[in-house]
Structures are given as structure tokens and as C-alpha cells.
Design a protein around this motif. Structure first.
Motif, PDB file in Angstrom:
ATOM      1  N   LEU A 104       0.803  -1.219   0.000  1.00  0.00           N
ATOM      2  CA  LEU A 104       0.000   0.000   0.000  1.00  0.00           C
ATOM      3  C   LEU A 104       0.837   1.271   0.000  1.00  0.00           C
ATOM      4  O   LEU A 104       0.393   2.313  -0.469  1.00  0.00           O
ATOM      5  CB  LEU A 104      -0.925   0.010   1.226  1.00  0.00           C
ATOM      6  CG  LEU A 104      -1.938  -1.146   1.315  1.00  0.00           C
ATOM      7  CD1 LEU A 104      -2.723  -1.057   2.609  1.00  0.00           C
ATOM      8  CD2 LEU A 104      -2.876  -1.133   0.110  1.00  0.00           C
ATOM      9  N   TYR A 159     -12.253  -3.749  14.196  1.00  0.00           N
ATOM     10  CA  TYR A 159     -11.102  -3.325  13.405  1.00  0.00           C
ATOM     11  C   TYR A 159     -10.806  -4.326  12.294  1.00  0.00           C
ATOM     12  O   TYR A 159     -10.552  -3.948  11.144  1.00  0.00           O
ATOM     13  CB  TYR A 159      -9.875  -3.175  14.301  1.00  0.00           C
ATOM     14  CG  TYR A 159      -8.618  -2.805  13.547  1.00  0.00           C
ATOM     15  CD1 TYR A 159      -8.307  -1.482  13.284  1.00  0.00           C
ATOM     16  CD2 TYR A 159      -7.745  -3.804  13.090  1.00  0.00           C
ATOM     17  CE1 TYR A 159      -7.164  -1.137  12.574  1.00  0.00           C
ATOM     18  CE2 TYR A 159      -6.609  -3.471  12.374  1.00  0.00           C
ATOM     19  CZ  TYR A 159      -6.314  -2.139  12.123  1.00  0.00           C
ATOM     20  OH  TYR A 159      -5.186  -1.819  11.413  1.00  0.00           O
ATOM     21  N   VAL A 212     -13.466  -4.051   9.521  1.00  0.00           N
ATOM     22  CA  VAL A 212     -13.252  -2.826   8.728  1.00  0.00           C
ATOM     23  C   VAL A 212     -12.032  -2.987   7.827  1.00  0.00           C
ATOM     24  O   VAL A 212     -12.045  -2.618   6.642  1.00  0.00           O
ATOM     25  CB  VAL A 212     -13.091  -1.601   9.648  1.00  0.00           C
ATOM     26  CG1 VAL A 212     -12.655  -0.379   8.845  1.00  0.00           C
ATOM     27  CG2 VAL A 212     -14.391  -1.308  10.384  1.00  0.00           C
ATOM     28  N   LEU A 213     -10.954  -3.548   8.384  1.00  0.00           N
ATOM     29  CA  LEU A 213      -9.740  -3.780   7.600  1.00  0.00           C
ATOM     30  C   LEU A 213     -10.028  -4.690   6.413  1.00  0.00           C
ATOM     31  O   LEU A 213      -9.556  -4.434   5.290  1.00  0.00           O
ATOM     32  CB  LEU A 213      -8.665  -4.414   8.489  1.00  0.00           C
ATOM     33  CG  LEU A 213      -7.346  -4.799   7.796  1.00  0.00           C
ATOM     34  CD1 LEU A 213      -6.643  -3.561   7.260  1.00  0.00           C
ATOM     35  CD2 LEU A 213      -6.441  -5.559   8.770  1.00  0.00           C
ATOM     36  N   VAL A 257     -12.865  -5.114   4.822  1.00  0.00           N
ATOM     37  CA  VAL A 257     -13.651  -4.376   3.816  1.00  0.00           C
ATOM     38  C   VAL A 257     -12.750  -3.443   3.011  1.00  0.00           C
ATOM     39  O   VAL A 257     -12.832  -3.390   1.779  1.00  0.00           O
ATOM     40  CB  VAL A 257     -14.779  -3.577   4.506  1.00  0.00           C
ATOM     41  CG1 VAL A 257     -15.452  -2.642   3.495  1.00  0.00           C
ATOM     42  CG2 VAL A 257     -15.801  -4.517   5.117  1.00  0.00           C
ATOM     43  N   VAL A 258     -11.868  -2.715   3.699  1.00  0.00           N
ATOM     44  CA  VAL A 258     -10.950  -1.792   3.020  1.00  0.00           C
ATOM     45  C   VAL A 258     -10.045  -2.561   2.058  1.00  0.00           C
ATOM     46  O   VAL A 258      -9.835  -2.148   0.911  1.00  0.00           O
ATOM     47  CB  VAL A 258     -10.104  -1.008   4.041  1.00  0.00           C
ATOM     48  CG1 VAL A 258      -9.000  -0.213   3.336  1.00  0.00           C
ATOM     49  CG2 VAL A 258     -10.994  -0.079   4.856  1.00  0.00           C
ATOM     50  N   LEU A 259      -9.510  -3.679   2.518  1.00  0.00           N
ATOM     51  CA  LEU A 259      -8.621  -4.482   1.673  1.00  0.00           C
ATOM     52  C   LEU A 259      -9.370  -5.045   0.469  1.00  0.00           C
ATOM     53  O   LEU A 259      -8.829  -5.080  -0.643  1.00  0.00           O
ATOM     54  CB  LEU A 259      -8.023  -5.633   2.486  1.00  0.00           C
ATOM     55  CG  LEU A 259      -7.027  -5.234   3.567  1.00  0.00           C
ATOM     56  CD1 LEU A 259      -6.572  -6.466   4.346  1.00  0.00           C
ATOM     57  CD2 LEU A 259      -5.824  -4.540   2.951  1.00  0.00           C
ATOM     58  N   TYR A 260     -10.607  -5.470   0.701  1.00  0.00           N
ATOM     59  CA  TYR A 260     -11.400  -5.999  -0.411  1.00  0.00           C
ATOM     60  C   TYR A 260     -11.649  -4.925  -1.465  1.00  0.00           C
ATOM     61  O   TYR A 260     -11.513  -5.177  -2.667  1.00  0.00           O
ATOM     62  CB  TYR A 260     -12.735  -6.543   0.093  1.00  0.00           C
ATOM     63  CG  TYR A 260     -13.622  -7.041  -1.022  1.00  0.00           C
ATOM     64  CD1 TYR A 260     -13.390  -8.280  -1.611  1.00  0.00           C
ATOM     65  CD2 TYR A 260     -14.666  -6.256  -1.496  1.00  0.00           C
ATOM     66  CE1 TYR A 260     -14.191  -8.727  -2.657  1.00  0.00           C
ATOM     67  CE2 TYR A 260     -15.473  -6.693  -2.545  1.00  0.00           C
ATOM     68  CZ  TYR A 260     -15.230  -7.929  -3.121  1.00  0.00           C
ATOM     69  OH  TYR A 260     -16.014  -8.365  -4.153  1.00  0.00           O
ATOM     70  N   LEU A 261     -12.002  -3.721  -1.015  1.00  0.00           N
ATOM     71  CA  LEU A 261     -12.255  -2.638  -1.961  1.00  0.00           C
ATOM     72  C   LEU A 261     -10.987  -2.272  -2.733  1.00  0.00           C
ATOM     73  O   LEU A 261     -11.023  -2.073  -3.955  1.00  0.00           O
ATOM     74  CB  LEU A 261     -12.793  -1.414  -1.216  1.00  0.00           C
ATOM     75  CG  LEU A 261     -14.189  -1.569  -0.603  1.00  0.00           C
ATOM     76  CD1 LEU A 261     -14.556  -0.335   0.201  1.00  0.00           C
ATOM     77  CD2 LEU A 261     -15.220  -1.834  -1.689  1.00  0.00           C
ATOM     78  N   LEU A 262      -9.858  -2.201  -2.023  1.00  0.00           N
ATOM     79  CA  LEU A 262      -8.597  -1.904  -2.699  1.00  0.00           C
ATOM     80  C   LEU A 262      -8.231  -2.992  -3.693  1.00  0.00           C
ATOM     81  O   LEU A 262      -7.804  -2.716  -4.821  1.00  0.00           O
ATOM     82  CB  LEU A 262      -7.472  -1.748  -1.667  1.00  0.00           C
ATOM     83  CG  LEU A 262      -7.523  -0.502  -0.782  1.00  0.00           C
ATOM     84  CD1 LEU A 262      -6.451  -0.584   0.300  1.00  0.00           C
ATOM     85  CD2 LEU A 262      -7.319   0.754  -1.624  1.00  0.00           C
ATOM     86  N   TRP A 285     -10.684  -2.869  -6.770  1.00  0.00           N
ATOM     87  CA  TRP A 285     -10.376  -1.797  -7.712  1.00  0.00           C
ATOM     88  C   TRP A 285      -9.062  -2.037  -8.437  1.00  0.00           C
ATOM     89  O   TRP A 285      -8.904  -1.664  -9.596  1.00  0.00           O
ATOM     90  CB  TRP A 285     -10.343  -0.447  -6.996  1.00  0.00           C
ATOM     91  CG  TRP A 285     -11.710   0.039  -6.621  1.00  0.00           C
ATOM     92  CD1 TRP A 285     -12.229   0.163  -5.376  1.00  0.00           C
ATOM     93  CD2 TRP A 285     -12.755   0.425  -7.526  1.00  0.00           C
ATOM     94  NE1 TRP A 285     -13.529   0.597  -5.430  1.00  0.00           N
ATOM     95  CE2 TRP A 285     -13.880   0.780  -6.739  1.00  0.00           C
ATOM     96  CE3 TRP A 285     -12.860   0.502  -8.911  1.00  0.00           C
ATOM     97  CZ2 TRP A 285     -15.085   1.198  -7.283  1.00  0.00           C
ATOM     98  CZ3 TRP A 285     -14.070   0.930  -9.463  1.00  0.00           C
ATOM     99  CH2 TRP A 285     -15.147   1.271  -8.661  1.00  0.00           C
TER     100      TRP A 285
END
Length: 275
Positions: A27, A246, A249-250, A252-257, A260
Motif C-alpha cells: 500500500l 477493526y 473494517v480492515l 472491507v478496506v482491503l477488499y475494496l482496494l 479496484w
């Protein structure tokens, strides 16, 4: 220095330090700082847990030695030997599977999956399985089960502390006892990991920046001992739910990144093909 801080903070929290160390270079573009960095981090975090629990560690070690001479359990020796027994599964798994884990299982998809699965398990254990058993109730069967959980935690995204605490809670330990046993089990496995890194440096004649090693060890020590202190301080007030949230949420963020990134790669491939 930033990677050492991340390792120190996440090593003893049930949020997976290995996942964070794998993902941060992806990242942020940070370079891998090599075996010397790994050794400094392991030494720093090892000293942190030994110093924080110095009275307990001293009793476990001394009573363990006394039990050998007496040929029976003495003081805290039963718990001390339980820690030793619980370390065996992870050592065996590390010897047999570490190369595979360090290659095939370092994928983002694996980390997302383990992050979610063990968040759910931790939440279920904290909500439904937590009992009143203490450290004095831990037997060798309990140690083997927690040890197997520690072996599973070699998979990135699982979290060594998260898996062992979850197993302890499912075995009916209260939060404090499950957490302390997890910390105690961190000592031999972290020492073993540090020894492997040290032998690698010696056998391959790897040059080490010893000033950087010293700074890195101090940084990881300070952040690790702070993380241990506040984790235990807030344990009964907040339980495991902050770490469960946490992790989710992590994920979900990783999945979206990750999603994309896949779209971007596919789009560029189509552009190249059409051109």
C-alpha cells in the motif's frame, strides 16, 4: 522505523502483525528491510513481553527447573510446562510448512479471508464461550489445543494472539487468563523465530546495520510494551470487540482496494489488446 512501530503495536494485539507487514509495503511502497530488520523486531518484542511479565516468567522458569529435580509439579511448573507443550505444534508447522506459507499464502485474498473468519471466531468466543477458568486450570490438553491454534496463526491474517486467545476463550478461560496464556506462549515462539533469523545472518554472512538494529529493537520494544499494557488495562472494559470491529473494517478496506486493483489491471489489459 514506521514498520518497526507497526510490528510492535500489532504483535500482541489480535489483529495480525504479519498481515500488516505484508500489506504495508504493497500500500505504501516501502522496501523490505531484510533479515536484520526481522531480527531487531523479534528481539524488541521478546524483551517487551519478558520485562512486562518478569515476575510470572521468573516463576515459570524457576519452578519448571525445580520440577525436573523434584520429578513432580512445583509451584507454577505445570503452567510453565504447558507453555512448552503448547509451543510444539507451531514449531513443527513452521519447520514443515513455512516456505509454503511465505509464498502461496501471502496473497491479499488469503489475508482478507483469514481476517474475516478469525474476527467472527473471536467475537463468538468472547460473546458465548468465555468462562471462569483461570491459568491454574490449564492442563496439557488445553495447551495442545491452544498450540494448534498458534500453528494455524502462521497463516497471514490470522493473528497469533487472536487465534490463541480465541482458543483459550473457547476452552472456558476468562479473558485475562486467555490473554496472559497467549502472552506467555509468545515468548518461546518469538525466541525461536529470533534464533532462526540470527542463524540465517550468521550462515549467509548477511551484513547488518547494527545501529539500525539497535534503534529498531528499541522502537519495537517501546511500542510492544505499550500495546501490552493498554490491551490488558482495557480488556475487561471493552473485551475483544474493538479488535473484531477493526478486523472487519480492515477486511472491507482491503477488499475494496483489491477489487479496484483488479478492475484497473483488467482495464489496462483490454486497452493494450485493443491498441
Amino acid at each position: 522505523k514506521k514498520k518497526k512501530i507497526i510490528q510492535g503495536i500489532t504483535e500482541f494485539l489480535p489483529i495480525s502483525s504479519s498481515a500488516h507487514l505484508i500489506l504495508m509495503p504493497i500500500l505504501t511502497g516501502w522496501d523490505d528491510q531484510g533479515v536484520g530488520f526481522d531480527l531487531a523486531v523479534h528481539v524488541g518484542t521478546l524483551l517487551a513481553v519478558i520485562l512486562y511479565f518478569r515476575k510470572d516468567v521468573s516463576e515459570l522458569f524457576i519452578d519448571g527447573l525445580r520440577s525436573i529435580a523434584a520429578r513432580q509439579h512445583v509451584g507454577q511448573s505445570r503452567l510453565g510446562w504447558a507453555v512448552v507443550v503448547g509451543t510444539i505444534p507451531a514449531c513443527i508447522a513452521g519447520i514443515l510448512l513455512l516456505d509454503y506459507i511465505d509464498t502461496a499464502l501471502r496473497a491479499v485474498g488469503v489475508i482478507i479471508t483469514t481476517t474475516v473468519v478469525f474476527a467472527v471466531l473471536l467475537a463468538a468466543a468472547d460473546r458465548f464461550a468465555r468462562g471462569s477458568r483461570t491459568l491454574q486450570d490449564i492442563g496439557f490438553k488445553d495447551a495442545i489445543i491452544v498450540g494448534l491454534a498458534q500453528a494455524v496463526a502462521l497463516i497471514p491474517g490470522t493473528s497469533r494472539s487472536g487465534a490463541t486467545i480465541t482458543a483459550g476463550l473457547f476452552l472456558g478461560l476468562n479473558r485475562e487468563s486467555a490473554s496472559k496464556f497467549s502472552f506467555f506462549m509468545a515468548i518461546p515462539i518469538t525466541a525461536a523465530a529470533a534464533l532462526v533469523k540470527l542463524l540465517t545472518i550468521a550462515s549467509e554472512s548477511i551484513a547488518v546495520d547494527w545501529l539500525g538494529f539497535l534503534v529498531g529493537g528499541i522502537v519495537s520494544f517501546l511500542t510492544a510494551i505499550t500495546a501490552i499494557h493498554f490491551f490488558l488495562k482495557w480488556l475487561n472494559a471493552f473485551g475483544m470487540w474493538p479488535y473484531v470491529i477493526y478486523r472487519l473494517v480492515l477486511a472491507v478496506v482491503l477488499y475494496l482496494l483489491f477489487f479496484w486493483q483488479l478492475l484497473y489491471v483488467r482495464k489496462n489489459k483490454k486497452t493494450v489488446i485493443s491498441a
